[in-house]
Scaffold this motif. Structure first.
Motif, short mmCIF file in Angstrom:
data_model
loop_
_atom_site.label_atom_id
_atom_site.label_comp_id
_atom_site.label_asym_id
_atom_site.label_seq_id
_atom_site.Cartn_x
_atom_site.Cartn_y
_atom_site.Cartn_z
N PRO A 213 2.81 8.97 3.63
CA PRO A 213 2.41 10.14 2.37
C PRO A 213 1.32 10.91 3.02
O PRO A 213 0.33 10.14 3.68
CB PRO A 213 2.34 9.23 1.68
N ALA A 214 0.99 12.08 2.46
CA ALA A 214 -0.36 12.65 2.33
C ALA A 214 -1.13 12.24 1.28
O ALA A 214 -2.35 12.45 1.23
CB ALA A 214 0.26 14.25 2.38
N LEU A 215 -0.68 12.02 0.18
CA LEU A 215 -1.20 11.51 -0.99
C LEU A 215 -0.74 10.32 -1.65
O LEU A 215 0.50 10.29 -1.81
CB LEU A 215 -1.19 12.93 -2.17
N VAL A 216 -1.77 9.47 -1.97
CA VAL A 216 -1.52 8.34 -2.80
C VAL A 216 -1.99 8.21 -4.03
O VAL A 216 -3.29 8.58 -4.03
CB VAL A 216 -1.85 7.04 -1.98
N LEU A 217 -1.57 7.84 -5.06
CA LEU A 217 -1.86 7.78 -6.33
C LEU A 217 -1.99 6.37 -6.65
O LEU A 217 -0.74 5.63 -6.48
CB LEU A 217 -1.04 8.62 -7.43
N ALA A 218 -3.17 5.86 -7.02
CA ALA A 218 -3.41 4.28 -6.89
C ALA A 218 -3.95 4.08 -8.46
O ALA A 218 -4.96 4.57 -8.88
CB ALA A 218 -4.52 3.59 -6.03
N SER B 77 3.04 9.37 -2.97
CA SER B 77 3.44 8.14 -3.30
C SER B 77 2.35 7.39 -4.42
O SER B 77 1.59 8.05 -4.29
CB SER B 77 3.55 7.08 -2.14
N MET B 78 2.77 6.34 -4.89
CA MET B 78 2.08 5.66 -6.05
C MET B 78 1.95 4.28 -5.70
O MET B 78 2.80 3.42 -5.40
CB MET B 78 2.52 6.07 -7.21
N ILE B 79 0.72 3.67 -5.94
CA ILE B 79 0.58 2.12 -5.94
C ILE B 79 0.33 1.89 -7.64
O ILE B 79 -0.52 2.41 -8.05
CB ILE B 79 -0.56 1.97 -5.33
N PHE B 80 1.36 1.25 -8.30
CA PHE B 80 1.26 0.81 -9.62
C PHE B 80 0.33 -0.08 -10.14
O PHE B 80 -0.21 -1.02 -9.02
CB PHE B 80 2.90 0.64 -9.97
N GLN B 81 -0.08 0.01 -11.11
CA GLN B 81 -1.16 -1.03 -11.79
C GLN B 81 -0.59 -2.54 -11.66
O GLN B 81 -1.47 -3.26 -11.22
CB GLN B 81 -1.57 -0.63 -13.23
N ASP B 82 0.55 -2.85 -11.97
CA ASP B 82 1.01 -4.28 -12.20
C ASP B 82 2.11 -4.37 -11.28
O ASP B 82 3.39 -4.17 -11.26
CB ASP B 82 1.56 -4.82 -13.54
N PRO B 83 1.88 -4.92 -9.95
CA PRO B 83 3.03 -5.00 -8.93
C PRO B 83 4.23 -6.12 -9.30
O PRO B 83 5.27 -5.92 -8.84
CB PRO B 83 2.13 -5.76 -7.55
N SER B 84 3.82 -6.96 -10.30
CA SER B 84 4.85 -7.80 -10.88
C SER B 84 6.08 -7.06 -11.58
O SER B 84 7.09 -7.51 -11.67
CB SER B 84 4.07 -8.85 -11.98
N SER B 85 5.53 -5.99 -12.10
CA SER B 85 6.46 -5.08 -12.87
C SER B 85 7.15 -4.12 -12.13
O SER B 85 8.21 -3.78 -12.30
CB SER B 85 5.81 -4.34 -14.16
N ALA B 86 6.34 -3.90 -10.94
CA ALA B 86 6.88 -2.77 -10.10
C ALA B 86 7.92 -3.06 -9.30
O ALA B 86 8.59 -2.28 -8.87
CB ALA B 86 5.70 -1.81 -9.56
N LEU B 87 7.75 -4.25 -8.70
CA LEU B 87 8.82 -4.90 -7.73
C LEU B 87 9.72 -5.21 -8.40
O LEU B 87 9.48 -6.12 -9.54
CB LEU B 87 8.02 -6.01 -6.94
N ASN B 88 11.04 -5.00 -7.67
CA ASN B 88 11.99 -5.44 -8.34
C ASN B 88 12.30 -6.88 -8.18
O ASN B 88 12.47 -7.18 -6.98
CB ASN B 88 13.33 -4.45 -7.74
N GLU C 128 12.57 14.15 -5.86
CA GLU C 128 12.92 12.76 -5.10
C GLU C 128 12.76 12.68 -3.57
O GLU C 128 12.30 11.77 -3.10
CB GLU C 128 14.07 12.33 -5.59
N ASP C 129 12.79 13.61 -2.92
CA ASP C 129 12.96 14.09 -1.63
C ASP C 129 11.26 13.80 -1.29
O ASP C 129 10.92 13.38 -0.12
CB ASP C 129 13.57 15.12 -1.08
N ILE C 130 10.35 14.42 -1.99
CA ILE C 130 9.06 14.51 -1.77
C ILE C 130 8.27 12.97 -2.39
O ILE C 130 7.58 12.52 -1.52
CB ILE C 130 8.34 15.60 -2.58
N ARG C 131 8.98 12.72 -3.17
CA ARG C 131 8.35 11.19 -3.95
C ARG C 131 8.54 10.08 -3.34
O ARG C 131 9.91 9.71 -2.91
CB ARG C 131 8.61 11.21 -5.29
N GLY C 132 7.54 9.28 -2.44
CA GLY C 132 7.90 8.20 -1.83
C GLY C 132 7.77 8.63 -0.12
O GLY C 132 7.48 7.88 0.76
#
Length: 332
Positions: A173-178, A93-104, A85-89
């Motif tokens: 971040p150094a790496l982004v997964l989109a 980091s990650m850009i999720f497919q559906d921002p409507s579901s990913a954003l709270n 969890e300290d590394i993630r974010g």
């Protein structure tokens, strides 16, 4: 240049009522600093699960194992939940497919952006707010300070996707997964988002793993391509190699399904790939594409097909690669 991310022998299994589904099977990939690797394939090929497995965000019931899973010289598979969890974010980091579901929906845009920053970087609320405003402006959102008080339902799909990009970049971040970052957007907004990702990559020296089924997106942004089918990478290489000299019949089939544009004849039919993806609850012993392949050999069905190297950067998991006298697959 040493790899930023190294993945070898990645497997993702999902326990279902019908049995164990082998969703990702022995996947190998690597990403260098500042590079864009695109993972492309049909829906259900295992692309998104690969990204989630790297992030350690697999859904309940899914299990990850890998021979090697290293990021910035750290073994992600050996890290505790807190260490991951300290590394993630922060670095990953990650850009999720559906921002409507990913954003709270219960929290404002500002609280979600500043929460990421303060979790990983600390600092004052004012510093986190300044960082959020700067990044919202950088991703092309006007009146950024006022947007911080808005909620996801008050934003359009394009704005929410830009917020997701800003959130992914809050801690440099150094790496982004989109994961399919432009799927839900219209063509004009899609082009803007892709241009934005390219600009941010050059500016911040980001490495990107782009998950998509859109070959047009791949051509626009990727350095290297990994083609996935039935949980395996069946061909990999540079964009020039994959687009200019595709070797696996599945890759050739994907290109055959594309419209030919102005160069095509009026009324010309698009190519199709016949048949269905095999069940991964009981995967075939040989090539998973054998039942759909117009160039199939008896040997293709008998045992796992090795990855044949065509150049230092180009490889294909196909026996036909070793038989250069055979032409390309014909898809109609």
């Amino acid at each position: 240049m040493s790899a930023l991310l190294e993945v070898e022998g990645l497997h993702v299994d999902i326990q279902t009522q019908a049995g164990r589904l082998e969703a990702v099977r022995g996947l190998d990939l690597s990403v260098a600093p500042g590079e864009t690797l695109s993972i492309v394939g049909e829906s259900g090929s295992g692309k998104s699960l690969t990204a989630l497995a790297i992030m350690g965000l697999l859904p309940p019931g899914a299990r990850r194992k890998a021979t090697r899973l290293r990021f910035e010289a750290q073994d992600l598979g050996a890290l505790s939940r807190r260490a991951l969890e300290d590394i993630r974010g922060r670095r990953l980091s990650m850009i999720f497919q559906d921002p409507s579901s990913a954003l709270n929906p219960a929290y404002s845009i500002g609280s979600q952006l500043t929460g990421v920053y303060r979790r990983h970087r600390g600092g004052t609320a004012a510093a986190a707010r300044d960082r959020a405003v700067a990044l919202l402006e950088r991703v092309g959102i006007t009146a950024a300070a006022e947007r911080l008080g808005q909620f996801p339902h008050q934003l359009s799909g394009g704005l929410k996707q830009r917020v997701m990009i800003a959130m992914a970049l809050m801690c440099s971040p150094a790496l982004v997964l989109a994961d399919e970052p432009t799927t839900a957007l219209d063509v004009t907004i899609q082009a803007q988002v892709l241009r934005l990702l390219r600009d941010l990559q050059r500016e911040m020296q980001l490495a990107i793993i782009l998950v998509t089924h859109d070959l047009g997106v791949v051509a626009a942004v990727a350095d290297r391509v990994a083609v996935m089918y039935a949980g395996e990478i069946v061909e990999s290489g540079s964009v020039q190699e994959i687009f200019g000299n595709p070797q696996h019949p599945y890759t050739q089939g994907l290109f055959a399904c594309l419209p030919k544009g102005r160069a095509g004849r009026h009324g010309e039919r698009l190519g199709t790939i016949p048949g269905l993806v095999p069940s991964l609850i009981s995967p075939p012993a040989g090539c998973a594409f054998a039942d759909r392949c117009p160039l199939v050999l008896n040997e293709c069905r008998r045992a796992p097909v090795p990855n044949f190297r065509l150049s230092p950067t180009h490889a294909a998991r196909c026996l036909r690669v070793a038989i250069p006298s055979v032409g390309e697959a014909a898809y109609v």
